[in-house]
Design an enzyme around this catalytic site. Structure first.
Site, mmCIF file in Angstrom:
data_model
loop_
_atom_site.group_PDB
_atom_site.id
_atom_site.type_symbol
_atom_site.label_atom_id
_atom_site.label_comp_id
_atom_site.label_asym_id
_atom_site.label_seq_id
_atom_site.Cartn_x
_atom_site.Cartn_y
_atom_site.Cartn_z
ATOM 1 N N LYS A 99 -12.325 8.085 -0.932
ATOM 2 C CA LYS A 99 -11.593 6.939 -0.406
ATOM 3 C C LYS A 99 -11.962 5.659 -1.149
ATOM 4 C CE LYS A 99 -10.719 4.642 4.049
ATOM 5 N NZ LYS A 99 -11.080 4.668 5.494
ATOM 6 N N ARG A 112 -14.780 3.414 13.140
ATOM 7 C CA ARG A 112 -13.932 4.515 13.609
ATOM 8 C C ARG A 112 -14.228 5.798 12.850
ATOM 9 N NH1 ARG A 112 -8.224 4.117 11.327
ATOM 10 N NH2 ARG A 112 -9.407 5.064 9.623
ATOM 11 N N CYS A 157 0.824 -1.208 0.000
ATOM 12 C CA CYS A 157 0.000 0.000 0.000
ATOM 13 C C CYS A 157 0.867 1.271 0.000
ATOM 14 C CB CYS A 157 -0.988 -0.028 1.167
ATOM 15 S SG CYS A 157 -2.443 1.015 0.871
ATOM 16 N N GLU A 183 -3.405 -9.014 3.914
ATOM 17 C CA GLU A 183 -3.190 -9.469 5.287
ATOM 18 C C GLU A 183 -4.344 -9.129 6.221
ATOM 19 O OE1 GLU A 183 -1.869 -5.195 5.377
ATOM 20 O OE2 GLU A 183 -1.802 -6.848 3.935
ATOM 21 N N HIS A 206 -4.514 -4.905 0.689
ATOM 22 C CA HIS A 206 -4.187 -5.461 2.002
ATOM 23 C C HIS A 206 -4.667 -6.900 2.130
ATOM 24 C CE1 HIS A 206 -2.665 -1.782 3.887
ATOM 25 N NE2 HIS A 206 -3.593 -1.145 3.211
ATOM 26 N N SER A 214 -8.063 -0.004 1.180
ATOM 27 C CA SER A 214 -8.469 1.126 2.006
ATOM 28 C C SER A 214 -7.401 2.205 1.881
ATOM 29 C CB SER A 214 -8.616 0.695 3.472
ATOM 30 O OG SER A 214 -8.931 1.806 4.281
#
Length: 314
Positions: free
Chosen positions: A164, A249, A143, A237, A235, A192
């Site tokens: 985003k 959040r 990323c 992971e 991502h 993200s």
């Protein structure tokens, strides 16, 4: 075979309880085998979460891995709550710069909107990226780490997105590679981020080739011609609930542009369970990478400096 982690690392108990094969270095030292030396450069603010996610990926093969955790000495934004953990388990670049490693993983960082040169540890991080050429056999950049490497090594500038990029997107293979062996025609990866490097930018560099991309999320996996550097915009992971936690959040912060992550919740409904669709290919990618490193890295790591960067494996 297990992954060797520092004694006392919190991830050890978490992963052992999941049935993941982890072992302390003390126990591993009595085995007559050279483990792969893998260093994780953890730039994420969620240190323990990120290291656990990546260790989970690396522990899913028969190969023994000796893990090292690295931080930037000039990072001025490490949380006070994380410092005791990092003092116990992390080293800085200055402490390892005379060592050599079979593999390195450079994580992302929540810095997409900040110019690279304004990152407080940019000079140190640039030195680390240069160091990796002759002192690490193969490096995965994830990323923001991938975008930083594109910029530092090839002058490719990131592009700030209008909104985003957030969700789990389908991808397809563009070229066969040792890193995508066993992949299905379509596979899914969480994304993200607020910035992007585009395929047409990468294609201008002869040394790089895009291996996999998404119509919605852009180039996902890029490699150098010699297979030794990998750039992952996405991502693999991430855990099942990582995007959920990020969504909650952002909502709690009252951010105006918060959207439900695409293709993540069943029926895109945040009140329904997560549809986890990426774990199988995530494990396969990291297994393929570790196997590639194991088959090609020198037994004597001092020989890394003598490897011809231009030589291809295939």
């Amino acid at each position: 075979m297990p992954i060797l982690v520092p004694k006392g690392l919190p991830a050890y108990n978490i992963l052992r309880d999941e049935g993941v094969f982890v072992m302390t270095r003390v126990r591993g030292s009595v085995q007559d085998i050279r483990p792969l030396k893998i260093v994780i450069v953890n730039l994420m603010p969620t240190k323990e979460v990120t290291e656990t996610q990546l260790i989970r990926m690396l522990a899913n093969t028969p190969l023994q891995v000796e893990l090292y955790l690295l931080t930037m000495d000039t990072d001025q934004h490490i949380k006070d709550a994380d410092k005791p953990h990092m003092n116990l388990f992390y080293q800085t670049y200055n402490q390892i710069r005379n060592q050599k490693f079979d593999g390195m993983i450079i994580t992302g960082a929540p810095l997409e909107k900040l110019p690279f040169e304004e990152v407080d540890y940019w000079d140190e991080f640039s030195d680390l990226m240069d160091y990796s050429r002759n002192n690490v056999f193969s490096t995965i950049h994830i990323c923001w780490g991938a975008q930083a490497a594109f910029y530092h090594h090839y002058g490719i500038q990131k592009n700030i997105l209008d909104e985003k990029l957030f969700g789990v997107f389908p991808h397809k293979i563009l070229q066969k590679s040792v890193f995508t062996r066993g992949f299905d025609d379509v596979f899914y990866v969480p994304h993200s981020r607020h910035s992007q490097v585009y395929t047409e930018q990468i294609q201008k560099v002869d040394e790089l080739k895009v291996i996999a991309e998404s119509e919605q999320a852009g180039p996902h996996l890029t490699i150098t011609n010699n297979n030794r550097w990998l750039f992952v915009q996405g991502h693999w992971e991430y855990d099942r609930d990582t995007l959920r936690a990020e969504y909650s959040r952002d909502k709690a912060r009252g951010l105006a542009d918060v959207k439900v992550p695409f293709n993540y919740f069943i029926d895109d409904d945040p009140d329904k369970p997560v549809n986890m669709s990426w774990r199988g290919h995530a494990n396969l990618f990291y297994t393929n990478w570790l196997n590639y490193v194991y088959q090609n890295t020198p037994f004597d790591l001092e020989e890394l400096e003598n490897l011809d960067w231009e030589v291809k494996d295939e």
